[in-house]
Design an enzyme around this catalytic site. Structure first.
Site, PDB file in Angstrom:
ATOM      1  CE1 TYR A   1       3.904   3.517  11.330  1.00 27.44           C
ATOM      2  CE2 TYR A   1       5.414   2.357  12.792  1.00 27.44           C
ATOM      3  CZ  TYR A   1       4.265   2.373  12.016  1.00 27.44           C
ATOM      4  OH  TYR A   1       3.481   1.240  11.943  1.00 27.44           O
TER       5      TYR A   1
ATOM      6  CD  GLU B   1       8.568   9.792  20.542  1.00 21.39           C
ATOM      7  OE1 GLU B   1       7.508   9.430  21.089  1.00 21.39           O
ATOM      8  OE2 GLU B   1       9.620   9.963  21.179  1.00 21.39           O
TER       9      GLU B   1
ATOM     10  CE  LYS C   1       0.782   3.920  13.318  1.00 16.69           C
ATOM     11  NZ  LYS C   1      -0.572   3.493  12.960  1.00 16.69           N
TER      12      LYS C   1
HETATM   13  P1  NAD Z   1      -0.076   0.071   4.230  1.00  5.76           P
HETATM   14  O1  NAD Z   1       0.915   1.132   3.887  1.00  5.76           O
HETATM   15  O2  NAD Z   1      -0.258  -1.060   3.285  1.00  5.76           O
HETATM   16  O3  NAD Z   1      -1.507   0.700   4.478  1.00  5.76           O
HETATM   17  C1  NAD Z   1      -1.721   1.989   4.964  1.00  5.76           C
HETATM   18  C2  NAD Z   1      -2.886   2.579   4.185  1.00  5.76           C
HETATM   19  O4  NAD Z   1      -3.161   3.890   4.689  1.00  5.76           O
HETATM   20  C3  NAD Z   1      -2.585   2.733   2.688  1.00  5.76           C
HETATM   21  O5  NAD Z   1      -3.672   2.280   1.932  1.00  5.76           O
HETATM   22  C4  NAD Z   1      -2.382   4.238   2.524  1.00  5.76           C
HETATM   23  O6  NAD Z   1      -2.691   4.701   1.225  1.00  5.76           O
HETATM   24  C5  NAD Z   1      -3.314   4.777   3.595  1.00  5.76           C
HETATM   25  N1  NAD Z   1      -2.952   6.118   4.061  1.00  5.76           N
HETATM   26  C6  NAD Z   1      -1.720   6.562   4.440  1.00  5.76           C
HETATM   27  N2  NAD Z   1      -1.786   7.855   4.819  1.00  5.76           N
HETATM   28  C7  NAD Z   1      -3.092   8.223   4.692  1.00  5.76           C
HETATM   29  C8  NAD Z   1      -3.798   9.428   4.925  1.00  5.76           C
HETATM   30  N3  NAD Z   1      -3.164  10.526   5.379  1.00  5.76           N
HETATM   31  N4  NAD Z   1      -5.131   9.472   4.679  1.00  5.76           N
HETATM   32  C9  NAD Z   1      -5.773   8.373   4.211  1.00  5.76           C
HETATM   33  N5  NAD Z   1      -5.153   7.191   3.968  1.00  5.76           N
HETATM   34  C10 NAD Z   1      -3.827   7.127   4.203  1.00  5.76           C
HETATM   35  O7  NAD Z   1       0.314  -0.475   5.687  1.00  5.76           O
HETATM   36  P2  NAD Z   1      -0.285  -1.707   6.510  1.00  5.76           P
HETATM   37  O8  NAD Z   1       0.815  -2.681   6.707  1.00  5.76           O
HETATM   38  O9  NAD Z   1      -1.559  -2.165   5.912  1.00  5.76           O
HETATM   39  O10 NAD Z   1      -0.547  -0.995   7.913  1.00  5.76           O
HETATM   40  C11 NAD Z   1      -1.844  -0.578   8.298  1.00  5.76           C
HETATM   41  C12 NAD Z   1      -1.796  -0.009   9.706  1.00  5.76           C
HETATM   42  O11 NAD Z   1      -1.310  -1.006  10.613  1.00  5.76           O
HETATM   43  C13 NAD Z   1      -0.878   1.200   9.853  1.00  5.76           C
HETATM   44  O12 NAD Z   1      -1.490   2.133  10.708  1.00  5.76           O
HETATM   45  C14 NAD Z   1       0.354   0.631  10.511  1.00  5.76           C
HETATM   46  O13 NAD Z   1       1.011   1.598  11.300  1.00  5.76           O
HETATM   47  C15 NAD Z   1      -0.218  -0.500  11.344  1.00  5.76           C
HETATM   48  N6  NAD Z   1       0.787  -1.543  11.572  1.00  5.76           N
HETATM   49  C16 NAD Z   1       1.124  -2.427  10.584  1.00  5.76           C
HETATM   50  C17 NAD Z   1       2.100  -3.392  10.820  1.00  5.76           C
HETATM   51  C18 NAD Z   1       2.493  -4.409   9.784  1.00  5.76           C
HETATM   52  O14 NAD Z   1       3.374  -5.238  10.045  1.00  5.76           O
HETATM   53  N7  NAD Z   1       1.889  -4.450   8.611  1.00  5.76           N
HETATM   54  C19 NAD Z   1       2.747  -3.431  12.068  1.00  5.76           C
HETATM   55  C20 NAD Z   1       2.399  -2.487  13.032  1.00  5.76           C
HETATM   56  C21 NAD Z   1       1.405  -1.566  12.782  1.00  5.76           C
END
Ligand code: NAD
Ligand code: UDP
Length: 315
Positions: free
Chosen positions: A148, A150, A152
């Site tokens: 994750y 690396e 990102k």
């Molecule tokens: P989440 O797991 O609820 O949402 C991720 C979504 O992406 C899900 O709906 C999943 O089905 C979809 N997904 C995953 N792989 C996929 C693929 N290959 N093709 C299409 N869809 C795909 O997570 P979140 O908390 O909503 O996070 C959303 C984004 O924000 C992510 O990129 C995450 O790295 C980033 N982020 C979130 C947080 C946090 O605290 N929530 C912190 C840092 C970064």
């Protein structure tokens, strides 16, 4: 504010953050194309949007190429909880890297503006505290979190190379821990774990001695920051930190959840996972200056709303 009718793609739109973002974009008048493969996201998250005349669902994997007519892309597709992203680490890296390449290719083809949901994990286990955007981080390249972290980091590299090579209009936002309604009860993140355990009267699982810190941002504040970053002028690319600088230890968080939920659960200690960052707090000076953004929801208020959400979900 965006002009009515802009076509906006949200990858990962059925996830925790993505579903809140889709709602906010619809409120602003955008046409929203929600792309998701439902790896961690759920139909329930977007059930209320499916009948909306400006909402469209595209079941698709970002690891595959895509050609759709869009003006803006929010690239959120990627599992975010350590339990989920470590379950199939090769797939996680592919989603981060190939997903970024495919969405950047689409943005180049359509001359669309594209925003990357990056993460505080790019700083790894930091020696600089709080973390400013100028800090390059301390990341283990071969650990359990590396798929994750690396992935990102490489996605950020790709965004800036596309800007240099193709003059693409990019924004990179480094999101720090965010919480709120629609977190999943079983995804292993600390806020959802503690609340679900407290409401079920189960033991609260504190990893290590609980002295490690995090800073939690309520989802509404985070979505506001994503919209502001996307609307910022083309010369503002980021990376920009977005999070709540109110830092506390995981022991304090456990005690806070117990108090706010009125639970009698006990706190038990479990081993600290490998590479678990000891400290994390964003320096949000850049977001404050350039985006005019400051989080407004205090932790107790956000936790109370999240506890109410889980109370209703778990009955
Ligand atoms: P989440 O797991 O609820 O949402 C991720 C979504 O992406 C899900 O709906 C999943 O089905 C979809 N997904 C995953 N792989 C996929 C693929 N290959 N093709 C299409 N869809 C795909 O997570 P979140 O908390 O909503 O996070 C959303 C984004 O924000 C992510 O990129 C995450 O790295 C980033 N982020 C979130 C947080 C946090 O605290 N929530 C912190 C840092 C970064
Ligand atoms: N944590 C904990 N108990 C849990 C889940 C997590 O003590 O049941 C700790 C974890 O070790 C980390 C912090 O809470 O120090 C935040 O974990 P999370 O998985 O939510 O996010 P991270 O910031 O580590 O990606």
């Amino acid at each position: 504010m965006s002009p009515a009718g802009r076509r906006t793609l949200v990858t990962g739109g059925a996830g925790f953050l993505g579903s809140h973002l889709c709602e906010a974009l619809l409120r602003r008048g955008d046409f929203v194309l929600c792309l998701d493969n439902f790896h961690t996201g759920t139909r329930a998250n977007i059930a209320a949007l499916l009948e909306h005349p400006r909402f469209e669902l595209l079941t698709h994997d970002v690891g595959e190429p895509l050609d759709v007519d869009v003006e803006r892309i929010f690239n959120l597709a990627c599992p975010a909880s350590p339990v989920h992203y470590q379950h199939d680490p090769v797939r996680t890296t592919k989603t981060c890297v190939q997903g970024a390449i495919n969405m950047l290719a689409l943005a180049t083809e359509r001359r669309a503006r594209i925003l990357q949901a990056s993460t505080s994990e790019v700083y790894g286990d930091p020696e600089v505290h709080p973390q400013p955007e100028t800090y390059w981080g301390r990341v283990n390249p071969i650990g359990l979190r590396s798929c994750y972290n690396e992935g990102k980091r490489c996605a950020e590299t790709l965004f800036f190379d596309y800007r240099r090579q193709h003059d693409l209009d990019i924004k990179v936002v480094r999101i720090f821990n965010t919480y709120g309604p629609r977190m999943y009860p079983d995804d292993g993140r600390v806020v959802s774990n503690f609340i679900v355990q407290a409401l079920r009267g189960e033991d609260i699982t504190l990893y290590g001695d609980g002295s490690q810190t995090r800073s939690f941002c309520y989802v509404d504040d985070l979505i506001d920051a994503l919209l502001r970053a996307m609307d910022a002028p083309p010369d503002f690319t980021g990376p920009v930190n977005v999070g709540n600088p109110d830092e506390l230890s995981m022991r304090e968080l456990a005690e806070r959840v117990l108090r706010l939920s009125g639970s009698g659960s006990r706190i038990v200690h479990l081993p600290l996972p490998p590479d678990d960052p000891k400290l994390r707090r964003p320096d949000i000076g850049l977001a404050q200056r350039e985006l005019g953004w400051t989080p407004t929801v205090p932790l107790d208020e956000g936790l109370a709303a999240t506890i109410a959400y889980f109370r209703a979900l778990l009955v």
